[in-house]
Write a protein that holds these residues in place. Structure first.
Motif, PDB file in Angstrom:
ATOM      1  N   ASP A  33       0.829  -1.207   0.000  1.00 53.85           N
ATOM      2  CA  ASP A  33       0.000   0.000   0.000  1.00 53.85           C
ATOM      3  C   ASP A  33       0.862   1.255   0.000  1.00 53.85           C
ATOM      4  N   ARG A  34       1.998   1.212   0.714  1.00 55.05           N
ATOM      5  CA  ARG A  34       2.894   2.377   0.711  1.00 55.05           C
ATOM      6  C   ARG A  34       3.427   2.636  -0.700  1.00 55.05           C
ATOM      7  N   ALA A  35       3.850   1.578  -1.378  1.00 51.37           N
ATOM      8  CA  ALA A  35       4.330   1.740  -2.760  1.00 51.37           C
ATOM      9  C   ALA A  35       3.221   2.309  -3.642  1.00 51.37           C
ATOM     10  N   ASP A  36       2.007   1.795  -3.483  1.00 59.48           N
ATOM     11  CA  ASP A  36       0.881   2.283  -4.282  1.00 59.48           C
ATOM     12  C   ASP A  36       0.542   3.734  -3.945  1.00 59.48           C
ATOM     13  N   ALA A  37       0.646   4.099  -2.675  1.00 57.24           N
ATOM     14  CA  ALA A  37       0.366   5.478  -2.274  1.00 57.24           C
ATOM     15  C   ALA A  37       1.424   6.423  -2.840  1.00 57.24           C
ATOM     16  N   LEU A  38       2.681   6.004  -2.825  1.00 62.65           N
ATOM     17  CA  LEU A  38       3.741   6.823  -3.420  1.00 62.65           C
ATOM     18  C   LEU A  38       3.543   6.961  -4.921  1.00 62.65           C
ATOM     19  N   LEU A  39       3.160   5.864  -5.575  1.00 64.37           N
ATOM     20  CA  LEU A  39       2.871   5.925  -7.011  1.00 64.37           C
ATOM     21  C   LEU A  39       1.690   6.865  -7.257  1.00 64.37           C
ATOM     22  N   GLY A  40       0.642   6.729  -6.451  1.00 65.92           N
ATOM     23  CA  GLY A  40      -0.529   7.593  -6.609  1.00 65.92           C
ATOM     24  C   GLY A  40      -0.178   9.056  -6.432  1.00 65.92           C
ATOM     25  N   LEU A  41       0.602   9.381  -5.412  1.00 68.89           N
ATOM     26  CA  LEU A  41       0.986  10.770  -5.174  1.00 68.89           C
ATOM     27  C   LEU A  41       1.871  11.290  -6.302  1.00 68.89           C
ATOM     28  N   GLY A  42       2.868  10.508  -6.683  1.00 67.25           N
ATOM     29  CA  GLY A  42       3.765  10.938  -7.773  1.00 67.25           C
ATOM     30  C   GLY A  42       3.032  11.114  -9.078  1.00 67.25           C
ATOM     31  N   SER A  43       2.143  10.188  -9.386  1.00 66.55           N
ATOM     32  CA  SER A  43       1.361  10.279 -10.614  1.00 66.55           C
ATOM     33  C   SER A  43       0.412  11.478 -10.573  1.00 66.55           C
ATOM     34  N   THR A  44      -0.185  11.707  -9.415  1.00 68.06           N
ATOM     35  CA  THR A  44      -1.103  12.833  -9.260  1.00 68.06           C
ATOM     36  C   THR A  44      -0.358  14.151  -9.436  1.00 68.06           C
ATOM     37  N   TYR A  45       0.829  14.262  -8.840  1.00 72.14           N
ATOM     38  CA  TYR A  45       1.644  15.463  -9.062  1.00 72.14           C
ATOM     39  C   TYR A  45       1.879  15.677 -10.559  1.00 72.14           C
ATOM     40  N   ARG A  46       2.203  14.600 -11.268  1.00 71.62           N
ATOM     41  CA  ARG A  46       2.489  14.714 -12.704  1.00 71.62           C
ATOM     42  C   ARG A  46       1.268  15.200 -13.471  1.00 71.62           C
ATOM     43  N   SER A  70      11.078   4.751  -6.069  1.00 72.68           N
ATOM     44  CA  SER A  70      11.810   3.726  -6.831  1.00 72.68           C
ATOM     45  C   SER A  70      13.030   3.235  -6.064  1.00 72.68           C
ATOM     46  N   ALA A  71      13.654   4.128  -5.301  1.00 72.27           N
ATOM     47  CA  ALA A  71      14.785   3.711  -4.469  1.00 72.27           C
ATOM     48  C   ALA A  71      14.310   2.838  -3.313  1.00 72.27           C
ATOM     49  N   GLU A  72      13.154   3.183  -2.756  1.00 75.84           N
ATOM     50  CA  GLU A  72      12.604   2.414  -1.639  1.00 75.84           C
ATOM     51  C   GLU A  72      12.075   1.050  -2.085  1.00 75.84           C
ATOM     52  N   PHE A  73      11.532   1.011  -3.305  1.00 71.96           N
ATOM     53  CA  PHE A  73      10.953  -0.220  -3.849  1.00 71.96           C
ATOM     54  C   PHE A  73      11.571  -0.509  -5.224  1.00 71.96           C
ATOM     55  N   PRO A  74      12.856  -0.900  -5.251  1.00 76.02           N
ATOM     56  CA  PRO A  74      13.565  -1.038  -6.531  1.00 76.02           C
ATOM     57  C   PRO A  74      13.013  -2.108  -7.468  1.00 76.02           C
ATOM     58  N   GLU A  75      12.243  -3.045  -6.957  1.00 75.03           N
ATOM     59  CA  GLU A  75      11.690  -4.098  -7.812  1.00 75.03           C
ATOM     60  C   GLU A  75      10.339  -3.723  -8.405  1.00 75.03           C
ATOM     61  N   ASN A  76       9.813  -2.556  -8.068  1.00 74.34           N
ATOM     62  CA  ASN A  76       8.491  -2.144  -8.531  1.00 74.34           C
ATOM     63  C   ASN A  76       8.604  -1.465  -9.900  1.00 74.34           C
ATOM     64  N   GLY A  77       8.284  -2.209 -10.947  1.00 80.80           N
ATOM     65  CA  GLY A  77       8.380  -1.687 -12.307  1.00 80.80           C
ATOM     66  C   GLY A  77       7.398  -0.577 -12.606  1.00 80.80           C
ATOM     67  N   ALA A  78       6.224  -0.596 -11.976  1.00 82.48           N
ATOM     68  CA  ALA A  78       5.238   0.461 -12.222  1.00 82.48           C
ATOM     69  C   ALA A  78       5.784   1.810 -11.764  1.00 82.48           C
ATOM     70  N   LEU A  79       6.478   1.840 -10.631  1.00 86.84           N
ATOM     71  CA  LEU A  79       7.085   3.089 -10.166  1.00 86.84           C
ATOM     72  C   LEU A  79       8.076   3.621 -11.193  1.00 86.84           C
ATOM     73  N   LYS A  80       8.857   2.735 -11.780  1.00 88.36           N
ATOM     74  CA  LYS A  80       9.838   3.142 -12.787  1.00 88.36           C
ATOM     75  C   LYS A  80       9.148   3.681 -14.039  1.00 88.36           C
ATOM     76  N   ALA A  81       8.058   3.043 -14.447  1.00 87.88           N
ATOM     77  CA  ALA A  81       7.335   3.511 -15.634  1.00 87.88           C
ATOM     78  C   ALA A  81       6.765   4.910 -15.411  1.00 87.88           C
ATOM     79  N   PHE A  82       6.188   5.138 -14.226  1.00 90.24           N
ATOM     80  CA  PHE A  82       5.639   6.463 -13.939  1.00 90.24           C
ATOM     81  C   PHE A  82       6.748   7.490 -13.756  1.00 90.24           C
ATOM     82  N   LEU A  83       7.879   7.078 -13.194  1.00 91.60           N
ATOM     83  CA  LEU A  83       9.029   7.972 -13.083  1.00 91.60           C
ATOM     84  C   LEU A  83       9.521   8.366 -14.477  1.00 91.60           C
ATOM     85  N   ALA A  84       9.549   7.423 -15.401  1.00 93.70           N
ATOM     86  CA  ALA A  84       9.977   7.741 -16.771  1.00 93.70           C
ATOM     87  C   ALA A  84       9.073   8.806 -17.391  1.00 93.70           C
ATOM     88  N   MET A  85       7.770   8.712 -17.140  1.00 89.43           N
ATOM     89  CA  MET A  85       6.857   9.733 -17.666  1.00 89.43           C
ATOM     90  C   MET A  85       7.170  11.096 -17.068  1.00 89.43           C
TER      91      MET A  85
END
Length: 165
Positions: free
Chosen positions: A67-80, A96-111
């Motif tokens: 849930d923390r990874a998803d919340a960070l993704l949600g916040l980062g994506s929402t900022y974008r 992405s540093a906290e959850f290096p195996e999470n590919g979705a975080l990397k995809a949203f970071l790339a955007m």
């Protein structure tokens, strides 16, 4: 949550807002309130709920790692989506540093990297993600080349001058 899952996000939002007011220290309520706002396209209203969910240390209903990874993704994506690109990059880089195996975080970071003009970094991240996670046999065949060029898309072979008699 049943309301949200049964396709009634507006009704779920009303109940989550009431719970958020009643239980301001509950991270799970904050996270679910943020999520339902995102589902409804109310990104501006989602931000403070994401922030609260991520900032409450060990409060009731503490977020699991997922849930923390998803919340960070949600916040980062929402900022974008809101055009707050630097905050998006910062949030998603840390996530992405906290959850290096999470590919979705990397995809949203790339955007987000693309949005701030860091096109090379965005492509490197995406190509590396494709090369390391794809099950496509055609990608697998070219995995070493994709990983190599992910490091420098501008790499070329220097031209050999033609010899003149």
């Amino acid at each position: 949550m049943r309301l949200r899952e049964s396709g009634q996000p507006a009704e779920a939002r009303e109940q989550f807002l009431a719970l958020a007011e009643e239980l301001p220290g509950d991270t799970q309520v904050a996270y679910q309130t943020a999520w339902v706002h995102d589902v409804l396209g109310l990104e501006v209203d989602a931000v403070p709920h994401y922030q609260r969910a991520l900032e409450i240390p060990g409060g009731p209903g503490s977020l699991s790692a997922g849930d923390r990874a998803d919340a960070l993704l949600g916040l980062g994506s929402t900022y974008r989506v809101l055009g707050r690109y630097e905050e998006s990059v910062d949030t998603l880089t840390a996530a992405s540093a906290e959850f290096p195996e999470n590919g979705a975080l990397k995809a949203f970071l790339a955007m987000a990297l693309f949005n701030v003009g860091r096109h090379h970094d965005a492509m490197e991240l995406l190509l590396t993600l494709v090369a390391t996670t794809s099950d496509d046999p055609n990608v697998a065949e070219y995995r070493p080349a994709i990983q190599h060029y992910a490091q420098d898309l501008n790499e070329t072979v220097e031209s050999v001058p033609e010899s003149h008699p």
